[in-house]
Scaffold this active site. Structure first.
Site, PDB file in Angstrom:
ATOM      1  N   TRP A  39      18.478  -3.783 -14.895  1.00 28.10           N
ATOM      2  CA  TRP A  39      19.380  -4.690 -14.152  1.00 28.10           C
ATOM      3  C   TRP A  39      20.135  -5.644 -15.076  1.00 28.10           C
ATOM      4  O   TRP A  39      21.034  -6.339 -14.624  1.00 28.10           O
ATOM      5  CB  TRP A  39      18.571  -5.506 -13.136  1.00 28.10           C
ATOM      6  CG  TRP A  39      17.970  -4.711 -12.014  1.00 28.10           C
ATOM      7  CD1 TRP A  39      17.996  -3.358 -11.856  1.00 28.10           C
ATOM      8  CD2 TRP A  39      17.270  -5.243 -10.884  1.00 28.10           C
ATOM      9  NE1 TRP A  39      17.344  -3.004 -10.704  1.00 28.10           N
ATOM     10  CE2 TRP A  39      16.886  -4.153 -10.087  1.00 28.10           C
ATOM     11  CE3 TRP A  39      16.915  -6.528 -10.479  1.00 28.10           C
ATOM     12  CZ2 TRP A  39      16.168  -4.313  -8.894  1.00 28.10           C
ATOM     13  CZ3 TRP A  39      16.203  -6.682  -9.298  1.00 28.10           C
ATOM     14  CH2 TRP A  39      15.843  -5.585  -8.516  1.00 28.10           C
ATOM     15  N   LYS A  40      19.725  -5.720 -16.334  1.00 28.78           N
ATOM     16  CA  LYS A  40      20.346  -6.650 -17.296  1.00 28.78           C
ATOM     17  C   LYS A  40      20.306  -8.069 -16.722  1.00 28.78           C
ATOM     18  O   LYS A  40      19.397  -8.390 -15.966  1.00 28.78           O
ATOM     19  CB  LYS A  40      21.762  -6.180 -17.649  1.00 28.78           C
ATOM     20  CG  LYS A  40      21.772  -4.686 -18.022  1.00 28.78           C
ATOM     21  CD  LYS A  40      23.026  -4.235 -18.670  1.00 28.78           C
ATOM     22  CE  LYS A  40      22.898  -2.744 -18.989  1.00 28.78           C
ATOM     23  NZ  LYS A  40      23.987  -2.241 -19.788  1.00 28.78           N
TER      24      LYS A  40
ATOM     25  N   GLY B   6      28.196   0.857 -20.062  1.00 29.30           N
ATOM     26  CA  GLY B   6      29.045  -0.065 -19.309  1.00 29.30           C
ATOM     27  C   GLY B   6      30.538   0.170 -19.504  1.00 29.30           C
ATOM     28  O   GLY B   6      31.349  -0.657 -19.111  1.00 29.30           O
TER      29      GLY B   6
ATOM     30  N   GLU C 199      20.848   6.152 -25.559  1.00 28.45           N
ATOM     31  CA  GLU C 199      21.982   5.480 -24.931  1.00 28.45           C
ATOM     32  C   GLU C 199      23.102   5.309 -25.953  1.00 28.45           C
ATOM     33  O   GLU C 199      23.086   4.346 -26.740  1.00 28.45           O
ATOM     34  CB  GLU C 199      21.566   4.102 -24.418  1.00 28.45           C
ATOM     35  CG  GLU C 199      20.441   4.142 -23.414  1.00 28.45           C
ATOM     36  CD  GLU C 199      20.427   2.887 -22.552  1.00 28.45           C
ATOM     37  OE1 GLU C 199      20.579   3.015 -21.341  1.00 28.45           O
ATOM     38  OE2 GLU C 199      20.313   1.785 -23.099  1.00 28.45           O
TER      39      GLU C 199
ATOM     40  N   GLU D 141      22.146  -3.828 -26.441  1.00 30.26           N
ATOM     41  CA  GLU D 141      22.681  -5.188 -26.240  1.00 30.26           C
ATOM     42  C   GLU D 141      21.819  -6.218 -26.963  1.00 30.26           C
ATOM     43  O   GLU D 141      22.326  -7.225 -27.447  1.00 30.26           O
ATOM     44  CB  GLU D 141      22.786  -5.487 -24.732  1.00 30.26           C
ATOM     45  CG  GLU D 141      23.971  -4.719 -24.132  1.00 30.26           C
ATOM     46  CD  GLU D 141      23.834  -4.331 -22.672  1.00 30.26           C
ATOM     47  OE1 GLU D 141      22.946  -4.861 -21.979  1.00 30.26           O
ATOM     48  OE2 GLU D 141      24.616  -3.477 -22.228  1.00 30.26           O
TER      49      GLU D 141
ATOM     50  N   GLY E 208      22.222   1.302 -15.769  1.00 29.45           N
ATOM     51  CA  GLY E 208      22.642  -0.099 -15.676  1.00 29.45           C
ATOM     52  C   GLY E 208      23.378  -0.346 -14.370  1.00 29.45           C
ATOM     53  O   GLY E 208      22.769  -0.583 -13.324  1.00 29.45           O
ATOM     54  N   GLY E 209      24.701  -0.278 -14.410  1.00 30.19           N
ATOM     55  CA  GLY E 209      25.534  -0.621 -13.252  1.00 30.19           C
ATOM     56  C   GLY E 209      25.101   0.040 -11.949  1.00 30.19           C
ATOM     57  O   GLY E 209      24.989  -0.626 -10.908  1.00 30.19           O
TER      58      GLY E 209
HETATM   59  P1  PGA Z   1      25.249   1.412 -17.777  1.00 29.74           P
HETATM   60  O1  PGA Z   1      24.072   0.777 -18.667  1.00 29.74           O
HETATM   61  O2  PGA Z   1      24.597   2.440 -16.882  1.00 29.74           O
HETATM   62  O3  PGA Z   1      25.811   0.254 -17.002  1.00 29.74           O
HETATM   63  O4  PGA Z   1      26.206   2.026 -18.711  1.00 29.74           O
HETATM   64  C1  PGA Z   1      22.990   1.540 -19.133  1.00 29.74           C
HETATM   65  C2  PGA Z   1      22.085   0.708 -20.002  1.00 29.74           C
HETATM   66  O5  PGA Z   1      22.593  -0.129 -20.756  1.00 29.74           O
HETATM   67  O6  PGA Z   1      20.853   0.835 -19.941  1.00 29.74           O
END
Ligand code: PGA
Length: 250
Positions: free
Chosen positions: A10-11, A173, A167, A97, A234-235
């Protein structure tokens, strides 16, 4: 037997009560029994989300990072025993990140991994190349070197509690997704490298996830590859229908 996994990263999104609503919506939707579901909210949400999970909900709880230390003068850090006591079973380590914005090195990620495993957390270890490295052509060497430095020092019993998430940084993202062939090429190289180091049996039982703009419209093609065992999302993990649809994409 290796498992198919859909893990939501979920960041730094949602307020705790919104996270609780998201998990409640996921629980209400029908998911296949043979896909492991994991949600990884912010630290501040773990307690509230643990409260709404039970054996029937079949959702595992994870965190997005942890300290190398168990306790002490480390302002702002969160330790593996703290995560355990909040009911987390997994922790994401080495996310790009954190490598980019917190300057995390392979060595630091290795220490975090050892500590998390020591406290009985399972680790989702992230690796991946930047766009420059992809264009330069040495992306496989780069990712294998990340893995070697961070997790190839582990004992056999420890490596079995690692899930690798490949990744590509250029896909996170950005809406740019790796092609199924690009994903398979890297996943096969990772599995081969694990096999060379730890043996075929361990390599074949390890789940290797793809992450980077993965969503219901592209997941089927990516997940159908022999060495792709699901996704770190993520998203799309913030939308209950999309997150659940990914479970039906194997
Ligand atoms: P994303 O992120 O699906 O929004 O590209 C994936 C992640 O960073 O784990």
């Amino acid at each position: 037997m290796r498992k198919n996994i859909v893990a939501g990263n979920w960041k730094m999104n949602l307020l705790p009560e919104e996270g609780v609503d998201l998990v409640k919506s996921i629980i209400e939707l029908d998911r296949p029994n043979d896909v492991v579901s994991i949600v990884c909210p912010s630290f501040t949400h773990l307690h509230a989300i643990r409260e709404v999970l039970n054996d029937q909900s079949q959702i595992h709880l994870g965190a997005q990072d942890c300290s190398t230390h168990d306790s002490g003068a480390y302002t702002g850090q969160i330790s593996a025993p703290m995560l355990k006591s909040l009911g987390a079973e997994y922790v994401i380590l080495g996310h790009s990140e954190r490598r980019a914005y917190q300057g995390e090195s392979d060595e630091l990620i290795r220490e975090k991994t050892i500590n998390a495993l020591h406290h009985d957390l399972q680790v989702i270890y992230c690796c991946g190349e930047t766009e420059d490295i992809r264009i330069a052509g040495n992306y496989i060497e780069h990712v294998l070197s990340q893995i070697k430095k961070a997790i190839f020092n582990l004992e056999e019993t420890q490596i079995q509690r690692i899930t690798i998430a490949y990744e590509p940084v250029w896909a996170i993202g950005t809406g740019k997704v790796a092609t199924p062939d690009q994903a398979q090429e890297m996943h096969a190289a990772i599995r081969k490298s694990v096999a060379n180091h730890y043996g075929e049996k361990i390599a074949n039982s390890m789940s290797i996830l793809y992450g980077g703009s993965c969503k219901p419209s592209n997941a089927k093609e990516i997940f159908s590859n022999p060495d792709v065992d699901g996704g770190l999302i993520g998203g799309a993990a913030l939308k209950p229908a999309d997150f659940v649809a990914l479970h039906h994409s194997f």
